[in-house]
Write a protein that holds these residues in place. Structure first.
Motif, PDB file in Angstrom:
ATOM      1  N   UNK A  52      23.066   6.033  -4.468  1.00  0.00           N
ATOM      2  CA  UNK A  52      21.924   5.829  -3.561  1.00  0.00           C
ATOM      3  C   UNK A  52      22.322   5.614  -2.107  1.00  0.00           C
ATOM      4  N   UNK A  53      23.545   5.144  -1.858  1.00  0.00           N
ATOM      5  CA  UNK A  53      23.983   4.942  -0.473  1.00  0.00           C
ATOM      6  C   UNK A  53      24.074   6.253   0.279  1.00  0.00           C
ATOM      7  N   UNK A  54      24.261   7.352  -0.443  1.00  0.00           N
ATOM      8  CA  UNK A  54      24.350   8.672   0.197  1.00  0.00           C
ATOM      9  C   UNK A  54      22.981   9.234   0.542  1.00  0.00           C
ATOM     10  N   UNK A  55      21.910   8.578   0.117  1.00  0.00           N
ATOM     11  CA  UNK A  55      20.569   9.041   0.464  1.00  0.00           C
ATOM     12  C   UNK A  55      20.185   8.669   1.895  1.00  0.00           C
ATOM     13  N   UNK A  56      21.032   7.919   2.558  1.00  0.00           N
ATOM     14  CA  UNK A  56      20.828   7.598   3.960  1.00  0.00           C
ATOM     15  C   UNK A  56      22.128   7.904   4.696  1.00  0.00           C
ATOM     16  N   UNK A  57      22.079   8.057   6.009  1.00  0.00           N
ATOM     17  CA  UNK A  57      23.288   8.408   6.753  1.00  0.00           C
ATOM     18  C   UNK A  57      24.400   7.388   6.552  1.00  0.00           C
ATOM     19  N   UNK A  58      25.626   7.891   6.386  1.00  0.00           N
ATOM     20  CA  UNK A  58      26.780   7.012   6.250  1.00  0.00           C
ATOM     21  C   UNK A  58      27.222   6.507   7.622  1.00  0.00           C
ATOM     22  N   UNK A  59      28.084   5.528   7.582  1.00  0.00           N
ATOM     23  CA  UNK A  59      28.665   5.032   8.829  1.00  0.00           C
ATOM     24  C   UNK A  59      29.552   6.100   9.447  1.00  0.00           C
ATOM     25  N   UNK A  60      29.724   6.091  10.754  1.00  0.00           N
ATOM     26  CA  UNK A  60      30.614   7.073  11.410  1.00  0.00           C
ATOM     27  C   UNK A  60      32.046   6.921  10.925  1.00  0.00           C
TER      28      UNK A  60
END
Length: 311
Positions: free
Chosen positions: A303-311
């Motif tokens: 689910x963390x990949x459903x939003x933009x990751x940290x740079x």
């Protein structure tokens, strides 16, 4: 319902209504439009909802005007052929229409692979392979295979770090919100990285003299494990930091005993350390277990990949 349709999510009534009224944010609207390409049920619901709005009435008027102005196809005057046009719009046996979906899928696949198969990535992998061969056959360096086995597991990790994330894709924030983005896109690019790296580096290892180093394919399972571990860790800290941790950890584990070795024994110590890290059934089984743990953690963190990751 097919297996593919069962895997698809379905739009809620509220989502469909907000889309029809134009109140849906752009990323959510794009996600819904991407979804209805493959889901006939949701496409029908969205169409009905849009037709019930003011915009739907305008579209219906435009469609009617276009149909009225379209030329009527010529038909035969014979009674038996009066129901069908004389000229068939698509001759039987012509493969062009069937090829268009295949070309479209190929185009989407190449877009999804993205930075993993374009730019400087392929030349970089080729440079690593050619440099190892040059060290062995031109410079006479006996430990060329050992050196290649040190670098090879880090190459997929670097490829994953360079091919996914806000630093690699200008549309990362938008793509992460689509059904084809997120973890699915990250895995697609990881597979593309492995498809480029594995054949080239393994072939280069086979062409190099063994000189006491492990087999040329001994790095494959560690490389896969490090790539999966990087993806799992990236859900916490971002791709570049995750690649630095996993790749740097591997290099430290392999090279730390070599740093303190006498100059003449560096190659021998490097081969011995690689044998500890790569050779043997127990060692490979440990790497397989680590790969399974990394894959399980990645599934939990998807689910963390459903939003933009940290740079």
């Amino acid at each position: 319902m097919t297996q593919r349709e069962r895997r698809l999510w379905h739009a809620s009534d509220d989502l469909v209504a907000r889309y029809a009224q134009g109140d849906l944010p752009e990323p959510d609207a794009w996600s819904l439009e991407k979804h209805v390409e493959d889901c006939a049920g949701c496409a029908s619901r969205v169409s009905v909802a849009v037709r019930g709005t003011a915009a739907g009435a305008v579209l219906a008027q435009v469609r009617a005007a276009v149909l009225e102005s379209a030329p009527t196809p010529a038909v035969s005057s014979t009674p038996t052929a009066s129901r069908a046009p004389v000229a068939s719009p698509a001759p039987v046996g012509r493969p062009a229409p069937a090829g268009r979906p295949a070309l479209s899928r190929l185009a989407r696949l190449l877009w999804a692979a993205g930075p993993a198969v374009r730019g400087a990535w392929l030349p970089a992998v080729l440079t690593v392979a050619v440099a190892a061969l040059a060290l062995s056959y031109l410079a006479g360096f006996a430990g060329a295979r050992a050196l290649l086995l040190v670098v090879a597991p880090v190459v997929p990790v670097a490829g994953v770090a360079l091919s996914y994330g806000p630093h690699a894709d200008p549309l990362h924030e938008v793509a992460a919100a689509t059904p084809g983005g997120g973890l699915r896109l990250a895995l697609t690019r990881t597979v593309a990285v492995l498809a480029v790296s594995v054949p080239l580096l393994t072939l280069a290892g086979l062409l190099l003299p063994a000189s006491g180093a492990p087999a040329a394919a001994a790095w494959l399972l560690p490389g896969l494990t490090l790539a999966l571990a990087s993806l799992a860790l990236a859900s916490f800290v971002g791709c570049r930091v995750a690649a630095g941790v996993t790749g740097g950890g591997w290099l430290c584990a392999v090279l730390s005993p070599v740093v303190v070795a006498p100059g003449a024994a560096v190659t021998a110590r490097l081969s011995e350390q690689l044998s500890r890290c790569l050779d043997g059934t127990a060692t490979q089984a440990a790497w397989a277990a680590a790969a399974a743990v990394s894959a399980a953690l990645l599934a939990l963190r998807s689910p963390a990949y459903d939003r933009p990751l940290r740079p």
